[in-house]
Design a protein around this motif. Sequence first.
Motif, PDB file in Angstrom:
ATOM      1  N   UNK A 102     -53.412  56.090 -30.869  1.00 40.38           N
ATOM      2  CA  UNK A 102     -52.180  56.582 -30.254  1.00 40.38           C
ATOM      3  C   UNK A 102     -52.482  57.375 -28.978  1.00 40.38           C
ATOM      4  N   UNK A 103     -53.545  58.158 -29.031  1.00 39.75           N
ATOM      5  CA  UNK A 103     -53.950  58.906 -27.835  1.00 39.75           C
ATOM      6  C   UNK A 103     -54.368  57.951 -26.731  1.00 39.75           C
ATOM      7  N   UNK A 104     -55.075  56.881 -27.087  1.00 43.25           N
ATOM      8  CA  UNK A 104     -55.497  55.873 -26.107  1.00 43.25           C
ATOM      9  C   UNK A 104     -54.287  55.184 -25.479  1.00 43.25           C
ATOM     10  N   UNK A 105     -53.320  54.811 -26.302  1.00 48.39           N
ATOM     11  CA  UNK A 105     -52.110  54.158 -25.800  1.00 48.39           C
ATOM     12  C   UNK A 105     -51.351  55.113 -24.875  1.00 48.39           C
ATOM     13  N   UNK A 106     -51.227  56.363 -25.280  1.00 42.88           N
ATOM     14  CA  UNK A 106     -50.544  57.347 -24.440  1.00 42.88           C
ATOM     15  C   UNK A 106     -51.259  57.551 -23.113  1.00 42.88           C
ATOM     16  N   UNK A 107     -52.573  57.637 -23.174  1.00 44.85           N
ATOM     17  CA  UNK A 107     -53.356  57.818 -21.945  1.00 44.85           C
ATOM     18  C   UNK A 107     -53.215  56.618 -21.029  1.00 44.85           C
ATOM     19  N   UNK A 108     -53.325  55.422 -21.594  1.00 44.85           N
ATOM     20  CA  UNK A 108     -53.213  54.209 -20.782  1.00 44.85           C
ATOM     21  C   UNK A 108     -51.824  54.064 -20.175  1.00 44.85           C
ATOM     22  N   UNK A 109     -50.787  54.348 -20.968  1.00 41.49           N
ATOM     23  CA  UNK A 109     -49.431  54.216 -20.428  1.00 41.49           C
ATOM     24  C   UNK A 109     -49.197  55.254 -19.336  1.00 41.49           C
ATOM     25  N   UNK A 110     -49.696  56.448 -19.507  1.00 42.81           N
ATOM     26  CA  UNK A 110     -49.556  57.473 -18.474  1.00 42.81           C
ATOM     27  C   UNK A 110     -50.308  57.108 -17.211  1.00 42.81           C
ATOM     28  N   UNK A 111     -51.502  56.581 -17.392  1.00 46.48           N
ATOM     29  CA  UNK A 111     -52.308  56.178 -16.233  1.00 46.48           C
ATOM     30  C   UNK A 111     -51.642  55.043 -15.472  1.00 46.48           C
ATOM     31  N   UNK A 140     -56.532  58.117 -40.593  1.00 46.46           N
ATOM     32  CA  UNK A 140     -55.648  58.930 -39.764  1.00 46.46           C
ATOM     33  C   UNK A 140     -56.301  59.243 -38.423  1.00 46.46           C
ATOM     34  N   UNK A 141     -57.608  59.479 -38.476  1.00 50.33           N
ATOM     35  CA  UNK A 141     -58.315  59.803 -37.238  1.00 50.33           C
ATOM     36  C   UNK A 141     -58.314  58.617 -36.275  1.00 50.33           C
ATOM     37  N   UNK A 142     -58.499  57.428 -36.820  1.00 49.15           N
ATOM     38  CA  UNK A 142     -58.491  56.217 -35.989  1.00 49.15           C
ATOM     39  C   UNK A 142     -57.100  55.993 -35.427  1.00 49.15           C
ATOM     40  N   UNK A 143     -56.080  56.185 -36.244  1.00 47.76           N
ATOM     41  CA  UNK A 143     -54.699  56.013 -35.793  1.00 47.76           C
ATOM     42  C   UNK A 143     -54.364  57.008 -34.694  1.00 47.76           C
ATOM     43  N   UNK A 144     -54.774  58.238 -34.867  1.00 46.22           N
ATOM     44  CA  UNK A 144     -54.520  59.263 -33.844  1.00 46.22           C
ATOM     45  C   UNK A 144     -55.264  58.922 -32.564  1.00 46.22           C
ATOM     46  N   UNK A 145     -56.497  58.463 -32.694  1.00 46.24           N
ATOM     47  CA  UNK A 145     -57.279  58.088 -31.512  1.00 46.24           C
ATOM     48  C   UNK A 145     -56.630  56.919 -30.783  1.00 46.24           C
TER      49      UNK A 145
END
Length: 74
Positions: free
Chosen positions: A10-19, A3-8
């Motif tokens: 998802x956070x990476x994808x969100x950060x990259x898409x926002x950037x 779950x921690x890897x999945x959350x990380x």
Amino acid sequence: MNNEILIALLALVGTLSGTFGGIVTSSKLTAYRIQQLENKVDVHNKFAERIPLIEKDIKVMNHRINDLEKEKEK
């Protein structure tokens, strides 16, 4: 742990898409502003090209006025 890897991830994808979204938006705005400045420069250049022609016309008019004043004095 999964779950921690999945959350990380998802956070990476969100950060990259926002950037990348911010970069794309910023570049579009910059391109638009540059285009607007180019349009203003074009207008200014056209005006600057006409000024010598206007000055020439004014010179001709001044000569004509002087000639008319001389004729009137006679």
